[in-house]
Design a protein around this motif. Structure first.
Motif, PDB file in Angstrom:
ATOM      1  N   ALA A   3      21.844  29.180 -31.513  1.00 30.52           N
ATOM      2  CA  ALA A   3      21.124  29.683 -30.342  1.00 30.52           C
ATOM      3  C   ALA A   3      19.796  28.937 -30.184  1.00 30.52           C
ATOM      4  CB  ALA A   3      20.868  31.176 -30.484  1.00 30.52           C
ATOM      5  N   HIS A   4      19.346  28.806 -28.949  1.00 34.36           N
ATOM      6  CA  HIS A   4      18.080  28.130 -28.650  1.00 34.36           C
ATOM      7  C   HIS A   4      17.279  29.001 -27.692  1.00 34.36           C
ATOM      8  CE1 HIS A   4      15.192  25.286 -26.995  1.00 34.36           C
ATOM      9  NE2 HIS A   4      15.434  24.517 -28.043  1.00 34.36           N
ATOM     10  N   SER A   5      15.979  29.071 -27.911  1.00 31.59           N
ATOM     11  CA  SER A   5      15.136  29.992 -27.132  1.00 31.59           C
ATOM     12  C   SER A   5      15.229  29.738 -25.632  1.00 31.59           C
ATOM     13  CB  SER A   5      13.688  29.896 -27.596  1.00 31.59           C
ATOM     14  OG  SER A   5      13.189  28.568 -27.461  1.00 31.59           O
ATOM     15  N   ALA A   6      15.211  28.460 -25.204  1.00 29.29           N
ATOM     16  CA  ALA A   6      15.259  28.161 -23.771  1.00 29.29           C
ATOM     17  C   ALA A   6      16.593  28.583 -23.162  1.00 29.29           C
ATOM     18  CB  ALA A   6      15.012  26.671 -23.535  1.00 29.29           C
ATOM     19  N   ARG A   7      17.667  28.423 -23.928  1.00 34.75           N
ATOM     20  CA  ARG A   7      18.984  28.784 -23.399  1.00 34.75           C
ATOM     21  C   ARG A   7      19.186  30.300 -23.416  1.00 34.75           C
ATOM     22  NH1 ARG A   7      20.995  24.344 -26.964  1.00 34.75           N
ATOM     23  NH2 ARG A   7      22.081  25.971 -28.140  1.00 34.75           N
ATOM     24  N   ILE A   8      18.620  30.987 -24.404  1.00 35.81           N
ATOM     25  CA  ILE A   8      18.660  32.453 -24.402  1.00 35.81           C
ATOM     26  C   ILE A   8      17.939  32.973 -23.157  1.00 35.81           C
ATOM     27  CG2 ILE A   8      17.870  34.540 -25.586  1.00 35.81           C
ATOM     28  CD1 ILE A   8      18.107  32.925 -28.214  1.00 35.81           C
ATOM     29  N   GLU A  51      25.510  35.342 -27.379  1.00 32.99           N
ATOM     30  CA  GLU A  51      25.559  36.304 -28.484  1.00 32.99           C
ATOM     31  C   GLU A  51      24.150  36.755 -28.853  1.00 32.99           C
ATOM     32  OE1 GLU A  51      24.911  37.685 -32.375  1.00 32.99           O
ATOM     33  OE2 GLU A  51      24.462  35.607 -31.849  1.00 32.99           O
ATOM     34  N   ALA A  52      23.224  35.798 -28.942  1.00 35.43           N
ATOM     35  CA  ALA A  52      21.849  36.130 -29.306  1.00 35.43           C
ATOM     36  C   ALA A  52      21.194  36.993 -28.228  1.00 35.43           C
ATOM     37  CB  ALA A  52      21.045  34.844 -29.517  1.00 35.43           C
ATOM     38  N   ALA A  59      16.151  35.554 -37.445  1.00 34.57           N
ATOM     39  CA  ALA A  59      17.441  35.412 -38.107  1.00 34.57           C
ATOM     40  C   ALA A  59      18.191  34.179 -37.624  1.00 34.57           C
ATOM     41  CB  ALA A  59      18.285  36.662 -37.876  1.00 34.57           C
ATOM     42  N   ARG A  60      17.777  33.656 -36.468  1.00 37.82           N
ATOM     43  CA  ARG A  60      18.403  32.450 -35.900  1.00 37.82           C
ATOM     44  C   ARG A  60      17.461  31.254 -35.997  1.00 37.82           C
ATOM     45  NH1 ARG A  60      19.962  37.059 -33.676  1.00 37.82           N
ATOM     46  NH2 ARG A  60      22.149  37.336 -33.076  1.00 37.82           N
TER      47      ARG A  60
END
Length: 271
Positions: A16-21, A37-38, A213-214
């Protein structure tokens, strides 16, 4: 690199990546299953997360429009741009003043692949993109795109939006912001949104643990710590406040509760 310009070998689709979340939660399309998922896990921990993220986006729109309309800014340096989401910063600024010039900065390969959306400037203005890390301000300031796009004889608006909560104490985020402001002339402005857990500590704390956690640890700040970014600058009214309280204009989501927002926002002028 595939024919469509995506540097596939540089994009980690498994993590997971913050910008994509952020893009996923805002209803975008540039994310992968790990990001979904995140985002779903975080929203379960704090159902207000989408409200919070939309409020931050709405604040950015208002702040940039204020900078262009009221402060007369015609040059912008945007750090941590993220995945293009219309209206992008240059679209807002150029809707007020078509001659506005914008430098976007990010170090995420997926933002680079999508940067054409950030470079669609009006004919009168200009936009450019620098692939660089916020933690290396000198690389940003030395980049040819910086000097070719911005005239340092005139004021520049530095925008640092929803990024410093991913900067830990050892990163010295306040020092980095001061370094980026250093070459900008008097009359320049700083616009920032800064993550906090002061209004919903348990819920936001759980979201922060999901990020950690990610491999995305967070540093959430108090109001006093948020003020540190603006030392030596002249805060514009209403000062450092939750983003939904900064000059609301009735265009964003209404009836937002304070406990649903985990972001301070402010704009300040350099004397």
């Amino acid at each position: 690199m595939p024919d469509d310009g995506w540097p596939a070998d540089r994009i980690d689709t498994e993590s997971a990546h913050s910008a994509r979340i952020y893009d996923y939660i805002l209803g975008g399309k540039d994310y992968y299953p790990a990001d979904k998922e995140a985002g779903d896990a975080m929203s379960r921990e704090w159902p207000a997360l989408p409200v919070h993220m939309r409020a931050n986006r709405d604040w950015m729109n208002r702040a940039v429009r204020w900078l262009a309309e009221e402060a007369g800014m015609r040059q912008f340096l945007d750090i941590g741009t993220g995945i293009p989401t219309s209206p992008n910063l240059h679209e807002i600024a150029q809707s007020v003043a078509p001659e506005s010039r914008v430098v976007y900065v990010d170090n995420d390969p997926i933002v680079l692949t999508l940067s054409q959306g950030l470079l669609a400037s009006s004919p009168e203005g200009k936009t450019s993109y620098i692939e660089a890390d916020f933690r290396d301000p000198d690389a940003i300031l030395r980049a040819p795109e910086f000097r070719e796009t911005l005239d340092l004889a005139r004021p520049v608006a530095l925008t640092v939006i929803a990024i410093v909560h991913f900067m830990l104490d050892e990163d010295d985020a306040a020092g980095i912001v001061r370094r980026l402001l250093e070459p900008l002339p008097s009359g320049s402005c700083l616009a920032m949104s800064i993550g906090t857990a002061e209004f919903a500590p348990e819920e936001v704390g759980r979201v922060a643990r999901e990020y950690a956690a990610r491999n995305m640890p967070m540093r959430l700040r108090t109001i006093g710590e948020a003020h540190e970014f603006f030392e030596g600058l002249e805060l514009v009214e209403p000062g450092v406040v939750q983003v939904h309280k900064w000059r609301p204009d009735g265009t964003g989501e209404q009836g937002i509760r304070d406990e649903d927002i985990a972001m301070y926002g402010a704009v300040a002028r350099k004397p």
